[in-house]
Design a protein around this motif. Structure first.
Motif, PDB file in Angstrom:
ATOM      1  N   VAL A  85      14.431  -1.937 -11.761  1.00 34.27           N
ATOM      2  CA  VAL A  85      14.962  -3.043 -12.573  1.00 34.27           C
ATOM      3  C   VAL A  85      15.664  -4.096 -11.710  1.00 34.27           C
ATOM      4  N   ARG A  86      15.523  -3.964 -10.383  1.00 30.39           N
ATOM      5  CA  ARG A  86      16.228  -4.900  -9.480  1.00 30.39           C
ATOM      6  C   ARG A  86      15.544  -6.270  -9.517  1.00 30.39           C
ATOM      7  N   PRO A  87      16.322  -7.343  -9.750  1.00 30.24           N
ATOM      8  CA  PRO A  87      15.696  -8.670  -9.779  1.00 30.24           C
ATOM      9  C   PRO A  87      15.338  -9.141  -8.370  1.00 30.24           C
ATOM     10  N   TRP A  88      14.354 -10.036  -8.261  1.00 32.25           N
ATOM     11  CA  TRP A  88      14.105 -10.709  -6.988  1.00 32.25           C
ATOM     12  C   TRP A  88      15.257 -11.678  -6.754  1.00 32.25           C
ATOM     13  N   VAL A  89      15.845 -11.637  -5.581  1.00 30.93           N
ATOM     14  CA  VAL A  89      16.935 -12.568  -5.269  1.00 30.93           C
ATOM     15  C   VAL A  89      16.603 -13.280  -3.968  1.00 30.93           C
ATOM     16  N   ARG A  90      16.753 -14.569  -3.947  1.00 30.67           N
ATOM     17  CA  ARG A  90      16.509 -15.343  -2.730  1.00 30.67           C
ATOM     18  C   ARG A  90      17.644 -16.349  -2.530  1.00 30.67           C
ATOM     19  N   ASN A  91      18.027 -16.568  -1.271  1.00 31.38           N
ATOM     20  CA  ASN A  91      19.037 -17.588  -0.952  1.00 31.38           C
ATOM     21  C   ASN A  91      18.403 -18.964  -0.981  1.00 31.38           C
ATOM     22  N   LEU A  92      19.026 -19.886  -1.648  1.00 26.16           N
ATOM     23  CA  LEU A  92      18.537 -21.270  -1.697  1.00 26.16           C
ATOM     24  C   LEU A  92      19.725 -22.215  -1.630  1.00 26.16           C
ATOM     25  N   THR A  93      19.418 -23.475  -1.355  1.00 32.15           N
ATOM     26  CA  THR A  93      20.478 -24.465  -1.159  1.00 32.15           C
ATOM     27  C   THR A  93      20.534 -25.399  -2.361  1.00 32.15           C
ATOM     28  N   ILE A  94      21.724 -25.701  -2.786  1.00 33.20           N
ATOM     29  CA  ILE A  94      21.873 -26.724  -3.828  1.00 33.20           C
ATOM     30  C   ILE A  94      21.700 -28.069  -3.118  1.00 33.20           C
ATOM     31  N   ARG A  95      20.587 -28.713  -3.363  1.00 36.56           N
ATOM     32  CA  ARG A  95      20.354 -30.029  -2.724  1.00 36.56           C
ATOM     33  C   ARG A  95      21.231 -31.088  -3.376  1.00 36.56           C
ATOM     34  N   ARG A  96      21.229 -31.101  -4.700  1.00 32.16           N
ATOM     35  CA  ARG A  96      22.118 -31.996  -5.449  1.00 32.16           C
ATOM     36  C   ARG A  96      22.499 -31.306  -6.737  1.00 32.16           C
ATOM     37  N   ALA A  97      23.700 -31.587  -7.231  1.00 27.65           N
ATOM     38  CA  ALA A  97      24.105 -31.023  -8.517  1.00 27.65           C
ATOM     39  C   ALA A  97      24.639 -32.137  -9.406  1.00 27.65           C
ATOM     40  N   ARG A  98      24.224 -32.097 -10.665  1.00 21.98           N
ATOM     41  CA  ARG A  98      24.741 -33.059 -11.657  1.00 21.98           C
ATOM     42  C   ARG A  98      25.311 -32.248 -12.820  1.00 21.98           C
ATOM     43  N   PRO A  99      26.554 -31.750 -12.630  1.00 23.97           N
ATOM     44  CA  PRO A  99      27.128 -30.852 -13.639  1.00 23.97           C
ATOM     45  C   PRO A  99      27.163 -31.479 -15.024  1.00 23.97           C
ATOM     46  N   ALA A 100      27.408 -32.795 -15.082  1.00 21.43           N
ATOM     47  CA  ALA A 100      27.517 -33.437 -16.405  1.00 21.43           C
ATOM     48  C   ALA A 100      26.200 -33.321 -17.175  1.00 21.43           C
ATOM     49  N   ASP A 101      25.091 -33.266 -16.439  1.00 22.38           N
ATOM     50  CA  ASP A 101      23.780 -33.154 -17.091  1.00 22.38           C
ATOM     51  C   ASP A 101      23.243 -31.723 -17.062  1.00 22.38           C
ATOM     52  N   VAL A 122       7.550 -19.737  -7.952  1.00 22.68           N
ATOM     53  CA  VAL A 122       7.655 -21.200  -8.114  1.00 22.68           C
ATOM     54  C   VAL A 122       6.340 -21.755  -8.645  1.00 22.68           C
ATOM     55  N   ARG A 123       5.206 -21.268  -8.097  1.00 18.35           N
ATOM     56  CA  ARG A 123       3.909 -21.832  -8.518  1.00 18.35           C
ATOM     57  C   ARG A 123       3.601 -21.538  -9.981  1.00 18.35           C
ATOM     58  N   ARG A 124       4.078 -20.382 -10.491  1.00 17.59           N
ATOM     59  CA  ARG A 124       3.729 -20.079 -11.889  1.00 17.59           C
ATOM     60  C   ARG A 124       4.861 -20.419 -12.864  1.00 17.59           C
ATOM     61  N   ALA A 125       6.021 -20.879 -12.337  1.00 14.24           N
ATOM     62  CA  ALA A 125       7.160 -21.156 -13.223  1.00 14.24           C
ATOM     63  C   ALA A 125       6.848 -22.305 -14.177  1.00 14.24           C
ATOM     64  N   GLU A 126       7.325 -22.141 -15.386  1.00 11.57           N
ATOM     65  CA  GLU A 126       7.146 -23.199 -16.387  1.00 11.57           C
ATOM     66  C   GLU A 126       8.490 -23.559 -16.976  1.00 11.57           C
ATOM     67  N   GLN A 127       8.542 -24.770 -17.523  1.00 14.81           N
ATOM     68  CA  GLN A 127       9.775 -25.214 -18.158  1.00 14.81           C
ATOM     69  C   GLN A 127      10.218 -24.173 -19.176  1.00 14.81           C
ATOM     70  N   GLY A 128      11.496 -23.788 -19.109  1.00 12.13           N
ATOM     71  CA  GLY A 128      12.030 -22.825 -20.077  1.00 12.13           C
ATOM     72  C   GLY A 128      12.061 -21.402 -19.555  1.00 12.13           C
ATOM     73  N   ASP A 129      11.368 -21.115 -18.422  1.00 13.42           N
ATOM     74  CA  ASP A 129      11.433 -19.766 -17.860  1.00 13.42           C
ATOM     75  C   ASP A 129      12.866 -19.469 -17.410  1.00 13.42           C
ATOM     76  N   PRO A 130      13.328 -18.238 -17.603  1.00 10.40           N
ATOM     77  CA  PRO A 130      14.702 -17.930 -17.183  1.00 10.40           C
ATOM     78  C   PRO A 130      14.800 -17.690 -15.672  1.00 10.40           C
ATOM     79  N   ALA A 131      15.930 -18.070 -15.092  1.00  9.47           N
ATOM     80  CA  ALA A 131      16.244 -17.739 -13.698  1.00  9.47           C
ATOM     81  C   ALA A 131      17.751 -17.622 -13.611  1.00  9.47           C
ATOM     82  N   GLY A 132      18.240 -16.625 -12.916  1.00 11.13           N
ATOM     83  CA  GLY A 132      19.692 -16.478 -12.754  1.00 11.13           C
ATOM     84  C   GLY A 132      20.141 -17.151 -11.474  1.00 11.13           C
ATOM     85  N   ILE A 133      21.319 -17.725 -11.504  1.00  5.88           N
ATOM     86  CA  ILE A 133      21.874 -18.345 -10.296  1.00  5.88           C
ATOM     87  C   ILE A 133      23.269 -17.797 -10.083  1.00  5.88           C
ATOM     88  N   PHE A 134      23.559 -17.343  -8.876  1.00  2.00           N
ATOM     89  CA  PHE A 134      24.965 -17.093  -8.559  1.00  2.00           C
ATOM     90  C   PHE A 134      25.272 -17.753  -7.229  1.00  2.00           C
TER      91      PHE A 134
END
Ligand code: FAD
Length: 203
Positions: free
Chosen positions: A20-36, A55-67
Motif C-alpha cells: 500500500v506504499r505510495p510512489w513518492v518523488r522529490n520535486l521542486t515548486i517552480r512557482r506557487a500561487r496560493p491565492a489561486d 505524468v503521461r497518463r495523468a488527467e485533470q482531477g486525478d489525485p496526488a498528495g503533496i508534502f
C-alpha cells in the motif's frame, strides 16, 4: 502519505507496507500561487519510470498528495557572484533562483538538458549568463556536458557561491573540481544529488 516535513519522511514511508506504499518523488515548486490554489511543477520525463509514466497518463482531477520538505536557497551575504549548475531535474530550481537574483549579482549558469528542444529563452537579470548544453544524439552519461563546461568556465570574480544539483556524479564532480583545481572553499558550494544513474528513488 508521509506526514512529517523533515528528513524523517523517508523512514515514515519505508514503514508503510509495500503493498500500500505510495510512489513518492522529490520535486521542486517552480512557482506557487496560493491565492489561486495553484502550484507549477516541471517534470523531466525520461523512459517509462514511475514518475514519467504517471505524468503521461495523468488527467485533470486525478489525485496526488503533496508534502513539503521545505528546502529553500539562500545566497550567503558575502557572495559577490553565483555559479549555478544542473541538469533537467535542476532546471526548475535554477529558474526559481534566477527569479530572485538581483541584476547586480554576476551569475554564470551551466544547464544541461536531454534534448535541444528543452532549451528555452530565460528572462534573467542583466548580470546573468546562461549556457545551455544538450545531449541530443550524444551517448554520454547525463551531467558530462555540464561538468566539462564548468571545467572550461571562467568563474565569477571575487567570492562567489556555487549551487549544483542533478545526477549525483555531476554534483560531486563539480564540487571536487572547484575545490581541488580552482581552490574554491568547500563552504562556498552547495551540492545535491537529485537522482542517481541506475538507481530508483527513493534511494
Ligand atoms: C530536492 C529535489 C528536487 C527535485 N526536483 C525535481 C524537479 O523539479 N523535476 C524533476 O523532474 N525531477 C526533480 N528531482 C529529481 C527526481 O526526483 C528524480 O529524477 C526521480 O528519480 C524521478 O523518479 P522516476 O520515477 O522518474 O525514476 P526512478 O524510479 O527514481 O528511477 C528509474 C530509473 O530512471 C533513472 N532516472 C531518474 N531520473 C532520471 C532523469 N531525470 N533522467 C534520466 N534518467 C533518470 C534512474 O537512474 C533509474 O535508473 C528532484 C530531486 C530532489 C532530491
Amino acid at each position: 502519505m508521509p506526514t512529517v516535513s523533515n528528513e524523517a519522511w523517508i523512514v515514515q514511508l519505508m514503514l508503510v507496507p509495500k503493498s500500500v506504499r505510495p510512489w513518492v518523488r522529490n520535486l521542486t515548486i517552480r512557482r506557487a500561487r496560493p491565492a489561486d490554489d495553484e502550484t507549477d511543477i516541471e517534470f523531466a520525463l525520461h523512459d517509462d519510470s514511475p514518475m514519467s509514466s504517471w505524468v503521461r497518463r495523468a488527467e485533470q482531477g486525478d489525485p496526488a498528495g503533496i508534502f513539503d520538505v521545505g528546502t529553500a536557497y539562500r545566497l550567503p551575504e558575502h557572495a559577490q557572484g553565483q555559479l549555478l549548475v544542473g541538469d533537467g531535474t535542476a532546471l526548475p530550481a535554477i529558474l526559481s533562483i534566477l527569479d530572485a537574483t538581483p541584476s547586480s549579482l554576476a551569475t554564470e549558469v551551466c544547464l544541461e538538458v536531454a534534448a535541444a528542444a528543452d532549451i528555452r529563452s530565460v528572462e534573467a537579470p542583466a548580470g546573468v549568463r546562461v549556457h545551455w548544453f544538450s545531449r541530443d544524439g550524444e551517448d554520454v552519461r547525463p551531467g558530462t556536458l555540464a561538468l566539462d563546461a564548468v571545467r572550461r568556465a571562467s568563474l565569477p570574480s571575487g567570492r562567489f557561491h556555487t549551487w549544483v544539483a542533478g545526477e549525483s556524479r555531476l554534483a560531486t564532480a563539480v564540487r571536487r573540481h572547484l575545490v581541488n583545481d580552482r581552490g574554491v572553499p568547500k563552504q562556498d558550494i552547495s551540492f545535491f544529488g537529485y537522482w542517481r544513474l541506475g538507481r530508483s528513488a527513493p534511494a
